[in-house]
Design a protein around this motif. Structure first.
Motif, short mmCIF file in Angstrom:
data_model
loop_
_atom_site.label_atom_id
_atom_site.label_comp_id
_atom_site.label_asym_id
_atom_site.label_seq_id
_atom_site.Cartn_x
_atom_site.Cartn_y
_atom_site.Cartn_z
N GLU A 150 11.54 17.42 -1.14
CA GLU A 150 10.61 17.05 -1.65
C GLU A 150 9.17 17.67 -1.71
O GLU A 150 8.21 18.13 -2.48
N GLU A 151 8.92 17.82 -0.16
CA GLU A 151 7.61 18.57 0.26
C GLU A 151 7.39 19.83 -0.65
O GLU A 151 6.48 20.24 -0.87
N VAL A 152 8.66 20.81 -0.05
CA VAL A 152 8.52 21.83 -0.64
C VAL A 152 8.27 22.09 -2.18
O VAL A 152 7.53 22.96 -2.78
N LEU A 153 9.01 21.10 -2.83
CA LEU A 153 9.05 21.65 -4.34
C LEU A 153 7.63 20.78 -4.89
O LEU A 153 6.99 21.40 -5.92
N PHE A 154 7.13 19.96 -4.38
CA PHE A 154 6.01 19.07 -5.29
C PHE A 154 4.54 18.97 -4.33
O PHE A 154 3.77 18.47 -4.93
N PHE A 155 4.59 19.21 -3.33
CA PHE A 155 3.36 19.21 -2.36
C PHE A 155 2.58 20.44 -2.35
O PHE A 155 3.11 21.74 -1.83
N ASP A 156 1.38 20.58 -2.84
CA ASP A 156 0.66 21.74 -2.76
C ASP A 156 -0.41 21.54 -1.56
O ASP A 156 -1.07 22.58 -1.37
N HIS A 157 -0.26 20.76 -0.60
CA HIS A 157 -1.09 20.49 0.64
C HIS A 157 0.31 19.92 1.61
O HIS A 157 1.11 19.31 1.06
N ALA A 205 0.80 -1.38 -0.01
CA ALA A 205 -0.08 0.06 0.05
C ALA A 205 0.88 1.18 -0.02
O ALA A 205 0.53 2.15 -0.92
N ARG A 206 1.88 1.40 0.84
CA ARG A 206 2.92 2.35 0.92
C ARG A 206 3.59 2.53 -0.52
O ARG A 206 3.70 3.78 -1.08
N ALA A 207 4.02 1.27 -1.02
CA ALA A 207 4.85 1.43 -2.28
C ALA A 207 3.96 1.93 -3.47
O ALA A 207 4.31 2.89 -3.92
N GLN A 208 2.58 1.49 -3.64
CA GLN A 208 1.94 2.05 -4.30
C GLN A 208 1.38 3.67 -4.25
O GLN A 208 1.46 4.37 -5.19
N SER A 209 1.30 4.00 -3.07
CA SER A 209 0.97 5.54 -2.74
C SER A 209 2.52 6.33 -3.60
O SER A 209 2.05 7.30 -4.10
N ASP A 210 3.51 5.87 -2.89
CA ASP A 210 4.65 6.47 -3.36
C ASP A 210 4.78 6.62 -4.87
O ASP A 210 5.10 7.48 -5.21
N TYR A 270 2.46 6.30 -7.15
CA TYR A 270 1.73 7.17 -7.88
C TYR A 270 1.90 8.43 -7.69
O TYR A 270 1.97 9.40 -8.58
N PHE A 271 2.55 8.90 -6.35
CA PHE A 271 2.39 10.51 -6.33
C PHE A 271 3.87 10.82 -6.79
O PHE A 271 3.92 11.81 -7.69
N GLU A 272 5.01 10.16 -6.84
CA GLU A 272 5.97 10.17 -7.54
C GLU A 272 6.03 10.37 -8.90
O GLU A 272 6.93 11.09 -9.61
N GLY A 273 5.24 9.72 -9.25
CA GLY A 273 4.89 9.50 -11.01
C GLY A 273 4.53 10.89 -11.28
O GLY A 273 4.77 11.40 -12.32
N GLY A 274 3.80 11.62 -10.50
CA GLY A 274 3.33 12.71 -10.74
C GLY A 274 4.30 13.96 -10.95
O GLY A 274 3.89 14.82 -11.44
N TYR A 275 5.37 13.71 -10.22
CA TYR A 275 6.44 14.68 -10.45
C TYR A 275 6.75 14.76 -12.00
O TYR A 275 7.02 15.90 -12.51
N TRP A 276 6.92 13.66 -12.67
CA TRP A 276 7.30 13.73 -14.03
C TRP A 276 6.05 14.31 -14.89
O TRP A 276 6.36 14.80 -16.02
N LYS A 305 1.67 10.85 -1.21
CA LYS A 305 2.96 10.22 -0.34
C LYS A 305 3.01 10.69 0.85
O LYS A 305 2.66 12.08 1.15
N ILE A 306 3.20 9.72 1.92
CA ILE A 306 2.74 9.95 3.21
C ILE A 306 4.01 10.66 3.79
O ILE A 306 3.79 11.59 4.82
N GLU A 307 5.38 10.22 3.45
CA GLU A 307 6.39 10.66 4.15
C GLU A 307 7.54 11.17 3.20
O GLU A 307 8.57 10.58 2.95
N PRO A 308 7.54 12.36 2.42
CA PRO A 308 8.49 12.92 1.75
C PRO A 308 9.49 13.53 2.38
O PRO A 308 9.58 13.65 3.54
N GLY A 309 10.74 13.72 1.71
CA GLY A 309 11.70 14.38 2.42
C GLY A 309 11.41 16.02 2.31
O GLY A 309 10.48 16.31 1.68
#
Length: 410
Positions: A369-376, A25-30, A32-38, A362-366
């Motif tokens: 990573e959170e600054v660059l890619f997270f709007d929440h 579940a965590r691997a899939q969440s990560d 999906y979200f990391e793919g969104g960066y690209w 993604k539940i626990e970004p660096g």
């Protein structure tokens, strides 16, 4: 409430929640979200490619020529050009839209619609764009002709006006095209939501439930509209998949956006960024036209056939500004989180909701990573905020170990 004792370990309480997301579940969440960066990069490049093709094959000039054959009025020519541009550009990027909006969402189990239903909604979106885009483009090109040096500033104001009209009319005329909205049934839950709203003088005459479960399982709520169209809305997934403390935590957050005037904050942020992007486009586009305009069939920046050039400049600017827009919006979201914790006073409900959002975040970004890619704020940030609030405001707080499988509840 009295201050909590020092025996409550915020980090242990936070980790108790975070550790419930493990394994596949965590691997899939990560993933999906990391793919969104690209997707941010590739989506920008796909859009720029579509605009380049419209220039390379002189399609934008042909759209203008069609307009000129239909009328000698400039606004009609501009409107026809914008209409055909919107339609053809949508068709060019359609494979990308189908992949990102349908197949990829299906791959990760985040879309419940069949292709026909999904496609029908895309057609409705296109219909709305074909109504609005020509009006906006007509206004912008009228400004380009009348104020060749300062049109970008006036155009920002026009965009702001369109945004305000959309905020007023959207909840009443647009949202119901995609979902059915019904008044929430009277009962203890509605009473609690109304009580929280009344505490902060938030209009709660209308609380609507909308049937978003026909599209996906994501939980959602909002306080939308302006003036007479203000309403509180929550989707049926929130009601059916979560507990009362979670629902109140979400509604407290959304009320925070309203009470803290975040709609104006976010609109102001985007208009400032739009203004800078339009200014850059107003300076770069004429240089591109001077160099390549004859080959593309574009006469000058006031020629509506220059629309793809302006779009390329603006798209590139918005891509570069992604970290800034993400961070500025994330600040507003964090303030709404703080408001919601105080309003609902359901820290464990808030933490559970933050964990449920790991279905697609993604539940626990660096930190970077959170600054660059997270709007929440990330789930980890939100859970920790909830536990810190709990430590300060709940008497004799206890570390909660969520029941196994709660994230899979339907």
């Amino acid at each position: 409430m009295a201050a909590a004792s020092g025996s409550f370990d915020v980090e242990a309480a936070t980790r108790a929640y975070l550790d419930t997301l493990q394994g596949p579940a965590r691997a899939q969440s990560d993933a999906y979200f990391e793919g969104g960066y690209w997707l941010i990069l590739w989506g920008t490049l796909v859009g720029i490619l579509a605009d380049w093709l419209l220039l390379r094959f002189r399609l934008a000039a042909k759209f203008r020529d069609i307009g000129e054959r239909l009328s000698n009025r400039r606004w009609v020519v501009t409107g026809v050009t914008a209409l055909l541009y919107t339609l053809v550009a949508t068709i060019i990027v359609l494979p990308w839209t189908i992949y990102t909006g349908f197949f990829r969402e299906k791959q990760y189990g985040l879309l419940d619609q069949a292709f026909g239903a999904w496609g029908g909604e895309q057609l409705m979106n296109l219909g709305i764009e074909l109504l609005i885009a020509p009006l906006l483009v007509i206004a912008i090109y009228a400004l380009i002709r009348r104020a060749p040096r300062s049109w970008w500033l006036w155009a920002t104001g026009v965009i702001g006006a369109f945004m305000m009209v959309g905020m007023v009319l959207g909840p009443v005329f647009i949202a119901p095209l995609f979902n059915d909205y019904t008044e929430m049934q009277p009962g203890p839950l509605r009473d609690r939501i109304e009580a929280v709203a009344a505490k902060y003088d938030i209009p709660a005459e209308h609380i609507y439930v909308f049937d978003q479960s026909k599209q996906h399982k994501r939980i959602s709520a909002n306080v939308s509209g302006l003036g007479p169209t203000i309403r509180i809305s929550l989707n049926d997934n929130l009601l059916e998949r979560t507990s009362e403390p979670e629902i109140l935590a979400v509604m407290g957050h959304e009320m925070g956006h309203y009470k803290l005037n975040h709609v104006w904050w976010i609109v102001g942020i985007y208009l400032a960024i739009f203004a800078a992007g339009l200014f850059i486009a107003s300076r770069v586009a004429p240089m591109l036209i001077a160099r390549h305009g004859e080959r593309w069939g574009v006469r000058d920046i006031a020629d509506p056939a220059s629309l793809p050039i302006l779009a390329i400049c603006f798209s590139a600017w918005m891509f570069l500004m992604t970290p800034a827009t993400n961070s500025l919006v994330r600040i507003a979201e964090s303030k709404a989180d703080a408001f919601g914790l105080e309003a609902a006073q359901e820290p464990d409900g808030f933490a559970k909701v933050a964990m449920r959002l790991s279905e697609y975040r993604k539940i626990e970004p660096g930190p970077l990573e959170e600054v660059l890619f997270f709007d929440h704020p990330s789930g980890a940030t939100r859970v920790r905020m909830a536990m810190e609030w709990k430590a300060k405001h709940v008497k004799d707080p206890q570390v909660v170990v969520p029941e196994e499988g709660y994230l899979d509840s339907e």
